[in-house]
Design a protein around this motif. Sequence first.
Motif, mmCIF file in Angstrom:
data_model
loop_
_atom_site.group_PDB
_atom_site.id
_atom_site.type_symbol
_atom_site.label_atom_id
_atom_site.label_comp_id
_atom_site.label_asym_id
_atom_site.label_seq_id
_atom_site.Cartn_x
_atom_site.Cartn_y
_atom_site.Cartn_z
ATOM 1 N N GLN A 321 0.846 -1.200 0.000
ATOM 2 C CA GLN A 321 0.000 0.000 0.000
ATOM 3 C C GLN A 321 0.877 1.244 0.000
ATOM 4 N N SER A 322 1.897 1.240 0.911
ATOM 5 C CA SER A 322 2.763 2.418 0.974
ATOM 6 C C SER A 322 3.576 2.536 -0.305
ATOM 7 N N ASP A 325 1.290 3.898 -2.762
ATOM 8 C CA ASP A 325 1.037 5.305 -2.486
ATOM 9 C C ASP A 325 2.222 6.175 -2.884
ATOM 10 N N ASP A 326 3.429 5.665 -2.612
ATOM 11 C CA ASP A 326 4.623 6.455 -2.895
ATOM 12 C C ASP A 326 5.074 6.335 -4.353
ATOM 13 N N ASN A 344 -4.448 5.005 -5.463
ATOM 14 C CA ASN A 344 -3.296 5.337 -4.620
ATOM 15 C C ASN A 344 -3.236 6.845 -4.369
ATOM 16 N N ARG A 345 -2.264 7.214 -3.518
ATOM 17 C CA ARG A 345 -2.195 8.602 -3.074
ATOM 18 C C ARG A 345 -1.945 9.556 -4.240
ATOM 19 N N ARG A 346 -1.084 9.134 -5.167
ATOM 20 C CA ARG A 346 -0.745 10.014 -6.290
ATOM 21 C C ARG A 346 -1.987 10.331 -7.109
ATOM 22 N N GLU A 354 -8.465 13.956 -2.465
ATOM 23 C CA GLU A 354 -7.977 13.623 -1.120
ATOM 24 C C GLU A 354 -9.124 13.536 -0.133
#
Length: 871
Positions: A321-322, A325-326, A344-346, A354
């Motif tokens: 997950q990280s 995300d990264d 994912n975060r991006r 967000e």
Amino acid sequence: MPDSGTANKPNAINATLNAEGSKLAGMIRQLALSFLWVSVGFIAITTMLLWHFADTVDKEKIEQSIRATESQLRRVGTSLAVQTRDFAWWDASINNLINNQNEDWLNDNFRSYLVDSFGLSMVLVLDVKNQPFYAESGGKKAPASDYLGFSPFMLQPLINKTQASPLAEPQAYYGFVARDEELFLVAACAITSEVPEQAVATGRPRPSLLFIRNFNEVRSDIASEAGLLDFQWSKTISAKEGYISLPIADEQGNILGYLTWALDLPGRAMLVQSLQWASPLLLCSLLLAWVILRRFRATFSKVESITLETALLKNSQQYFQSMADDAPVLIWETNYLAEVIYANRRFKSLLGHESGSIKKLSLFELVDERDREVMRAFFENSKTDKNPKGHEFRVPDSKGQTNWLFVICAQHLVSSDSEPSYIFSANDVTERKAIEQEAWYRANYDELTQLPNRSLFQNRLSQGLKASARNKTSCALMFIDIDHFKNINDSLGHSAGDQVLQEAAKRIRKSIRETDTAARLGGDEFVLLLLAETGSPLFDQVAKRVLNELSKPFALEHNEVYLSASIGIAMYPEDGDSDERLMMNADTAMYHAKRAGRNQLSYYAPVMNAKLKATLQMETDLRKAINDHELFLVYQPIFNVRHQAMVGVEALVRWRKPDGSMVFPDEFIPVAEQTGLIVPLGDYVLEQACKQLQQWHKKGLDLSMSVNVSPAQLRDSNFISLLQNCLKHYSLNPLKIQLELTEQIFIENSEELVSSLDTIANMGVHLAIDDFGTGYSSLSYLQKLSVDVLKIDKSFMDAVLSDTESAMLVKAMIAMAHSLNLAVVAEGVESQEQQDFLATEGCERGQGYFYGRPVEPEQLAPYFSDYLATI
Ligand SMILES: Nc1nc2c(ncn2[C@@H]2O[C@H](COP(=O)(O)O[C@H]3[C@@H](O)[C@H](n4cnc5c(=O)[nH]c(N)nc54)O[C@@H]3COP(=O)(O)O)[C@@H](O)[C@H]2O)c(=O)[nH]1
């Protein structure tokens, strides 16, 4: 599971996991042991309670049994005591036993009677000194001397007690005595007279009567009454299980022995029974606990391994997950319905998700409306294609900003019986796309006007032709060229020219539909591509609209400029079925419009090609003619109308080809103007005219010289200095030079032009407006500019005698010119009548065949002799 590369990373996490696992294992072990202890405790407590309960019940039963036995003993003893008292407190006994042993009476009332009636075993009578007096045993008289074998010490306490009882009312007492191995119940009572007085009178001590019963005689009775089993007398305590032993003591408290009997103990039985049941239960519990413990252990191992796996999985999930995300790319997943289920975060940061949820966001709504159908096809293709290709999509963010993403998609099948999901990854290619678009825009759009350039236009033209061929429709290609645009650049500068082009582009764009294409090919050349049904009036309407728009004034920074344009139209398929042919023919038509006088549209006709060819040929020939001095001047006299005398000449250029053939100005001057050759040509004419005038002046002919000057010449920065040089070089009086300008030049109305004309006027050179009345309608320039002469166009003179209106116009022009202090020259004067008309109207000068045709200098000789004659 993380691979070896990634497994090294979470060492700390693994340590935590192990600690967590141990903690969990300890908890489970503790739970199992607790269960075991609780089970054992429960069973122990239950057993203890049962034991206690059984013991209580048994004690109660024993006490109850003992109480019953003792009660029976008391009953039997009391009964024996009562019987003893009955016989002792009976005067007959005193009389027949003590005082006189009456055998008959004793046989009747003692002996067998006592055995039969009371079950007595023995009778013992002691005298007042407690010495045996009389004895019976088994219903027969027995020797009394040895106390029937009983120890007198054992009997003495009973005798003492009864001797102590009141004389008036004796009391009998009973007790136990032992002889050999047998137990006996003994009751003693002081033999007392029934008559109190006698009893008292006798005084103490009294004889004692002892009734003795073998305990064996009452044993069964007591056992029966008390419900005793196996009721026995024993010298010792019974060691038998389930037997009660009741100690029997004599009056002095010496234990004689024990009465024993068997007793059913319900508590113990119940306990035994319970234990019989409980034991297997206990065993089962222990077994169960053991099994549970084993199971727990097994489960623990499993749980431990599951926990570890779960933890590792969680760790792995967190890790991935990280990592996701990264990751510097956008990653998201949709279900088979194309609904986003993970991002994912991006993804969230780039697209501004967000705060909001991305769940259930449709893949198709994600992309720009224009790309939705492509995305649908892309998604469907990803379902079947094992190696689907990536695609670029426009994806707006939450603020509406468009991002370009290069998206690839792969199917994700977790198990064969579940619906697949779809993993998308995307690179943000917005910057590259912007650069590409910028580059594409630069390559395809004109920077100045923002219209498509030649390259893009050719592309659109090809597509348009294909579409027209496919749909069997028509299309028109229009070439637009701004008339005399070069003049703007030359006179007002390139900045003004740029402004004009930008404004012209806007107006052209405004004149067409969204679906049409307007492009700038370069310079002042624009082109339009219009698609329509065959025979549609649209083409004509649009072309006229463009002409109209471009004819409106252009407000520049410091000037207002009037322009016109020439439009050439070529139609598909009639005028060409290829891009090149259509472009060529539209261009030809545009040139035709130019030559036809500009500010007009011209449809292509095959004949135009021949004309164009001829024009081009003429241009080449003219260029050569200027260089090879094939041009020469002729001079047409200008007369004073009132005096009928020649006052000057107009220089007119002629072209004689090497083969001797003549080309007239009407043919080559327009070509010279279109090509810019008019500047060198005009300069040549000016220089030649000045040279000729000097010769004439030298001969004493004080003529003035009119020279046609084209607008292009005036805009030429060298023109003023050329004029000055000519005047100086040929020593000419500037007042003898008259420059003829057409009205066309005033359309520009620029500061530079006004300035040039002022400079020329200040030099003393006269300025004349040629062909007055045919061009620009505004007369304000006559006041503004330093004009001296007005030349009325020949077309007015042609009808001046026949047409009242023309006559009125000529009169008005003459009057107006005079009111502005301008001299008037009438052109095209061909008759005496016209000459007379002009003279009548006060026109100063005339020019025309009536006075003389344009001729070479030597042919003017007759005029000069007349002229010289008149001065
Ligand atoms: N910029 C320059 N333009 C020039 C130059 N030389 C000539 N021109 C222009 O060409 C046009 C045609 O000129 P041309 O064929 O020379 O015709 C001139 C005369 O021959 C004609 N004319 C004069 N009188 C009469 C007449 O009574 N009847 C008749 N049918 N024609 C006549 O008119 C022309 C002169 O016109 P204009 O210049 O307006 O005075 C013409 O426009 C010329 O200007 C040149 O060197 N430079």
